[in-house]
Design a protein around this motif. Structure first.
Motif, PDB file in Angstrom:
ATOM      1  N   ALA A 114       0.827  -1.209   0.000  1.00 45.00           N
ATOM      2  CA  ALA A 114       0.000   0.000   0.000  1.00 45.00           C
ATOM      3  C   ALA A 114       0.861   1.258   0.000  1.00 45.00           C
ATOM      4  CB  ALA A 114      -0.936  -0.014   1.211  1.00 45.00           C
ATOM      5  N   PHE A 115       1.891   1.283   0.842  1.00 47.73           N
ATOM      6  CA  PHE A 115       2.765   2.462   0.907  1.00 47.73           C
ATOM      7  C   PHE A 115       3.545   2.640  -0.384  1.00 47.73           C
ATOM      8  CE2 PHE A 115       6.971   4.273   1.912  1.00 47.73           C
ATOM      9  CZ  PHE A 115       6.567   5.531   2.339  1.00 47.73           C
ATOM     10  N   ILE A 116       4.046   1.542  -0.923  1.00 48.21           N
ATOM     11  CA  ILE A 116       4.842   1.626  -2.148  1.00 48.21           C
ATOM     12  C   ILE A 116       3.991   2.116  -3.311  1.00 48.21           C
ATOM     13  CG2 ILE A 116       6.089   0.254  -3.869  1.00 48.21           C
ATOM     14  CD1 ILE A 116       7.003  -1.526  -1.495  1.00 48.21           C
ATOM     15  N   MET A 117       2.796   1.536  -3.467  1.00 51.44           N
ATOM     16  CA  MET A 117       1.938   1.895  -4.597  1.00 51.44           C
ATOM     17  C   MET A 117       1.387   3.310  -4.470  1.00 51.44           C
ATOM     18  SD  MET A 117       2.045  -0.706  -6.586  1.00 51.44           S
ATOM     19  CE  MET A 117       0.662  -0.499  -7.696  1.00 51.44           C
ATOM     20  N   ALA A 118       1.186   3.774  -3.232  1.00 52.41           N
ATOM     21  CA  ALA A 118       0.583   5.091  -3.037  1.00 52.41           C
ATOM     22  C   ALA A 118       1.610   6.208  -2.945  1.00 52.41           C
ATOM     23  CB  ALA A 118      -0.275   5.090  -1.764  1.00 52.41           C
ATOM     24  N   THR A 119       2.858   5.881  -2.633  1.00 50.72           N
ATOM     25  CA  THR A 119       3.856   6.926  -2.384  1.00 50.72           C
ATOM     26  C   THR A 119       5.123   6.756  -3.214  1.00 50.72           C
ATOM     27  OG1 THR A 119       3.052   7.099  -0.106  1.00 50.72           O
ATOM     28  CG2 THR A 119       5.169   8.102  -0.587  1.00 50.72           C
ATOM     29  N   LEU A 120       5.844   5.668  -2.993  1.00 49.09           N
ATOM     30  CA  LEU A 120       7.144   5.522  -3.644  1.00 49.09           C
ATOM     31  C   LEU A 120       7.032   5.355  -5.161  1.00 49.09           C
ATOM     32  CD1 LEU A 120       9.146   3.267  -1.152  1.00 49.09           C
ATOM     33  CD2 LEU A 120       9.247   5.741  -1.436  1.00 49.09           C
ATOM     34  N   ALA A 121       6.075   4.537  -5.619  1.00 49.99           N
ATOM     35  CA  ALA A 121       5.934   4.319  -7.061  1.00 49.99           C
ATOM     36  C   ALA A 121       5.548   5.602  -7.809  1.00 49.99           C
ATOM     37  CB  ALA A 121       4.935   3.196  -7.328  1.00 49.99           C
ATOM     38  N   PRO A 122       4.539   6.369  -7.333  1.00 54.35           N
ATOM     39  CA  PRO A 122       4.248   7.637  -8.017  1.00 54.35           C
ATOM     40  C   PRO A 122       5.428   8.605  -8.037  1.00 54.35           C
ATOM     41  CG  PRO A 122       2.426   7.034  -6.584  1.00 54.35           C
ATOM     42  CD  PRO A 122       3.543   6.076  -6.287  1.00 54.35           C
ATOM     43  N   LEU A 123       6.200   8.653  -6.940  1.00 54.22           N
ATOM     44  CA  LEU A 123       7.368   9.521  -6.916  1.00 54.22           C
ATOM     45  C   LEU A 123       8.410   9.086  -7.935  1.00 54.22           C
ATOM     46  CD1 LEU A 123       7.962  10.232  -3.111  1.00 54.22           C
ATOM     47  CD2 LEU A 123       7.489  11.916  -4.900  1.00 54.22           C
ATOM     48  N   PHE A 124       8.605   7.783  -8.040  1.00 52.93           N
ATOM     49  CA  PHE A 124       9.552   7.254  -9.022  1.00 52.93           C
ATOM     50  C   PHE A 124       9.150   7.634 -10.441  1.00 52.93           C
ATOM     51  CE2 PHE A 124       9.450   3.474 -11.877  1.00 52.93           C
ATOM     52  CZ  PHE A 124      10.697   3.640 -12.440  1.00 52.93           C
ATOM     53  N   LEU A 125       7.877   7.437 -10.771  1.00 57.21           N
ATOM     54  CA  LEU A 125       7.417   7.717 -12.134  1.00 57.21           C
ATOM     55  C   LEU A 125       7.455   9.215 -12.435  1.00 57.21           C
ATOM     56  CD1 LEU A 125       4.536   5.133 -12.150  1.00 57.21           C
ATOM     57  CD2 LEU A 125       6.487   5.124 -13.690  1.00 57.21           C
ATOM     58  N   ALA A 126       7.073  10.034 -11.464  1.00 61.68           N
ATOM     59  CA  ALA A 126       7.109  11.482 -11.669  1.00 61.68           C
ATOM     60  C   ALA A 126       8.552  11.962 -11.847  1.00 61.68           C
ATOM     61  CB  ALA A 126       6.455  12.191 -10.488  1.00 61.68           C
ATOM     62  N   THR A 127       9.462  11.421 -11.057  1.00 59.36           N
ATOM     63  CA  THR A 127      10.876  11.783 -11.182  1.00 59.36           C
ATOM     64  C   THR A 127      11.423  11.418 -12.556  1.00 59.36           C
ATOM     65  OG1 THR A 127      11.171  11.447  -8.805  1.00 59.36           O
ATOM     66  CG2 THR A 127      13.154  11.498 -10.152  1.00 59.36           C
ATOM     67  N   ALA A 128      10.991  10.262 -13.072  1.00 62.53           N
ATOM     68  CA  ALA A 128      11.424   9.855 -14.408  1.00 62.53           C
ATOM     69  C   ALA A 128      10.929  10.845 -15.461  1.00 62.53           C
ATOM     70  CB  ALA A 128      10.893   8.458 -14.719  1.00 62.53           C
ATOM     71  N   GLY A 129       9.694  11.310 -15.319  1.00 65.23           N
ATOM     72  CA  GLY A 129       9.145  12.253 -16.279  1.00 65.23           C
ATOM     73  C   GLY A 129       9.822  13.602 -16.276  1.00 65.23           C
ATOM     74  N   LEU A 130      10.491  13.955 -15.172  1.00 60.63           N
ATOM     75  CA  LEU A 130      11.163  15.251 -15.088  1.00 60.63           C
ATOM     76  C   LEU A 130      12.289  15.400 -16.109  1.00 60.63           C
ATOM     77  CD1 LEU A 130      11.511  15.738 -11.216  1.00 60.63           C
ATOM     78  CD2 LEU A 130      10.008  17.005 -12.767  1.00 60.63           C
ATOM     79  N   GLN A 131      12.799  14.279 -16.595  1.00 61.37           N
ATOM     80  CA  GLN A 131      13.924  14.328 -17.534  1.00 61.37           C
ATOM     81  C   GLN A 131      13.488  14.586 -18.974  1.00 61.37           C
ATOM     82  OE1 GLN A 131      16.979  11.175 -16.681  1.00 61.37           O
ATOM     83  NE2 GLN A 131      15.393  10.374 -15.344  1.00 61.37           N
ATOM     84  N   VAL A 132      12.195  14.662 -19.197  1.00 63.92           N
ATOM     85  CA  VAL A 132      11.665  14.819 -20.553  1.00 63.92           C
ATOM     86  C   VAL A 132      11.602  16.298 -20.929  1.00 63.92           C
ATOM     87  CG1 VAL A 132       9.669  14.424 -22.042  1.00 63.92           C
ATOM     88  CG2 VAL A 132      10.309  12.713 -20.317  1.00 63.92           C
ATOM     89  N   ASP A 133      12.137  16.636 -22.087  1.00 61.14           N
ATOM     90  CA  ASP A 133      12.056  18.001 -22.624  1.00 61.14           C
ATOM     91  C   ASP A 133      11.563  17.914 -24.068  1.00 61.14           C
ATOM     92  OD1 ASP A 133      12.247  20.608 -23.353  1.00 61.14           O
ATOM     93  OD2 ASP A 133      14.398  20.820 -22.976  1.00 61.14           O
ATOM     94  N   LEU A 134      10.290  18.204 -24.253  1.00 60.81           N
ATOM     95  CA  LEU A 134       9.675  18.066 -25.571  1.00 60.81           C
ATOM     96  C   LEU A 134       9.851  19.294 -26.451  1.00 60.81           C
ATOM     97  CD1 LEU A 134       6.317  16.324 -24.529  1.00 60.81           C
ATOM     98  CD2 LEU A 134       8.445  15.264 -25.303  1.00 60.81           C
ATOM     99  N   THR A 135      10.484  20.354 -25.941  1.00 67.00           N
ATOM    100  CA  THR A 135      10.625  21.582 -26.743  1.00 67.00           C
ATOM    101  C   THR A 135      11.552  21.389 -27.935  1.00 67.00           C
ATOM    102  OG1 THR A 135      12.426  22.331 -25.287  1.00 67.00           O
ATOM    103  CG2 THR A 135      10.195  23.046 -24.733  1.00 67.00           C
TER     104      THR A 135
END
Length: 437
Positions: free
Chosen positions: A301-322
């Motif tokens: 429950a903790f991993i799916m609600a907290t750590l996993a979303p943080l991991f995926l959001a952090t991965a998306g930070l590296q994207v620059d579509l400009t």
């Protein structure tokens, strides 16, 4: 007696403030967009990955650069703090996935998984290499030649993203289904081969091609698999049984967490990805029986609600579509995207059919393995650091990662709805959904 090393400077007040605000903002946006994605029929992983894109240079960096520079400063120490939290999330996410691998099913379906793994890696690898020969020289990094660039693009087209696939299957309730088990098994094999090939390409970019690099990588991989089956499994089983009898569930949970982290450290020390060690440790824990699996599941429950979303959001930070504003880059990106999707889908589908799976299952497998997610983003970052990719080709590879991660879940949902559940799948589902505490 005095210590030779002086006291380590504490993290500054400002760094800690920024770190805590980053966690709060990323988690809020990731969970919010994840819920929104779920409301429109998409797995939450789509929204969580998009959260990083929204808060990164693609949107917030353009609309509010001052806010972006404060929230996400290009400071290595600050970025490493956030990255460490994301890495911890992916390690435990993959471990939970491994714990729910049905080894009996994988043994019974080994022919299908072998064919799917071969098809979903080899065909995209070849097609990706051929594609690279047609791309303009301007997309090649300064430290790259055509062969190295071609092999790198082949690997980029061939890889899957086990963490994102795992989160998608968990969100959609498909991990207990036979097709979900085959997708995870094939994705694990695909990732292992992908990281192995990446190590070879990285060595070529740095030192030139050497047979010793390939031999060492294969040797370490064989060593890890043999040690997991014949050394780690009996030792971990004995340890957990002793802990459960003498100390109870809470200490057992701590022991499992330590084992997962140390397993990840072990494969990382050998030059492989930490997620491989975590995945293998999860498989071992799951194979030891229901009690061990439930102990690990109590983290879910903790991993799916907290750590996993943080991991995926952090991965998306590296994207620059400009960078896609340049026409030549946009055309190359669209062609690469179409080729990557088609090659991976065809490889997975044809492999599944060769493994004597039904058409509907084969379509689901081709779609599921297409998700490349953060693995592709990590690979792109490595290519940029090594000088194999330019900023433009880096953006193209990242675009493939984002689009394939978004498009895979709807196809999976549509195809799996037509599949009738078997008794074995229902039993697996009951075990998965049973209370952990």
């Amino acid at each position: 007696m005095t210590l030779a090393m002086g006291p380590v400077p504490a993290i500054s007040h400002h760094q800690m403030l920024v770190f805590l605000v980053q966690i709060g903002v990323l988690l809020t946006v990731a969970v919010g967009l994840g819920r929104l994605a779920a409301r429109v029929g998409l797995p939450s992983v789509v929204g969580e990955l998009t959260a990083g894109v929204v808060l990164g240079p693609s949107l917030l960096g353009n609309l509010a650069p001052d806010v972006s520079n404060w929230l996400l400063p290009r400071n290595p120490e600050q970025l490493h703090l956030l990255g460490a939290v994301g890495q911890l999330g992916v390690i435990f996410l993959v471990a939970i996935t491994g714990a729910h691998i049905d080894l009996g099913l994988l043994r019974r379906k080994r022919r299908a998984i072998s064919w799917v793994s071969a098809g979903s890696v080899l065909l995209p690898l070849v097609i990706g290499f051929v594609l690279s020969l047609l791309l303009p020289d301007s997309l090649m990094g300064k430290a790259s030649d055509r062969l190295t660039f071609g092999l790198f693009m082949g690997v980029a087209v061939a890889v899957s993203a086990l963490p994102v696939i795992a989160k998608t299957l968990l969100d959609m309730g498909l991990l207990h289904r036979n097709v979900g088990q085959i997708i995870i098994g094939a994705a694990a094999v695909s990732d292992i081969i992908g990281w192995l090939l990446l190590s070879v390409v990285s060595a070529m970019a740095t030192f030139g091609f050497r047979i010793g690099v390939l031999t060492e990588s294969v040797g370490y991989l064989i060593l890890v698999l043999v040690a997991t089956a014949y050394v780690a499994r009996p030792l971990i089983g004995r340890l957990l049984r002793t802990v459960e009898r003498s100390a109870g569930r809470e200490v057992s949970l701590s022991a499992i967490a330590v084992l997962i982290v140390l397993s990840a450290a072990g494969t990382h020390a050998l030059g492989m990805e930490p997620v491989l060690g975590a995945f293998l440790c999860g498989i071992v824990v799951g194979s030891l029986g229901t009690e061990s699996r439930r102990s690990l599941d109590s983290m879910r429950a903790f991993i799916m609600a907290t750590l996993a979303p943080l991991f995926l959001a952090t991965a998306g930070l590296q994207v620059d579509l400009t960078a896609l504003a340049e026409p030549q880059v946009l055309v190359a990106a669209l062609i690469t995207l179409l080729v990557a999707i088609g090659a991976k889908f065809a490889g997975g589908y044809l492999g599944a059919r060769a493994g004597r799976l039904a058409h509907t299952e084969s379509v689901a497998i081709g779609a599921g393995l297409n998700a490349r997610g953060v693995v592709e983003i990590i690979l792109a970052s490595v290519g940029l650091q090594l000088g194999v990719l330019t900023t433009a080709s880096y953006t193209i590879v990242v675009l493939v990662a984002v689009v394939t991660s978004v498009m895979a879940p709807p196809i999976l949902r549509r195809t799996t709805q037509r599949m009738t559940k078997t008794d074995a799948e229902r039993e697996r589902e009951r075990e998965f959904m049973s209370p952990s505490l």
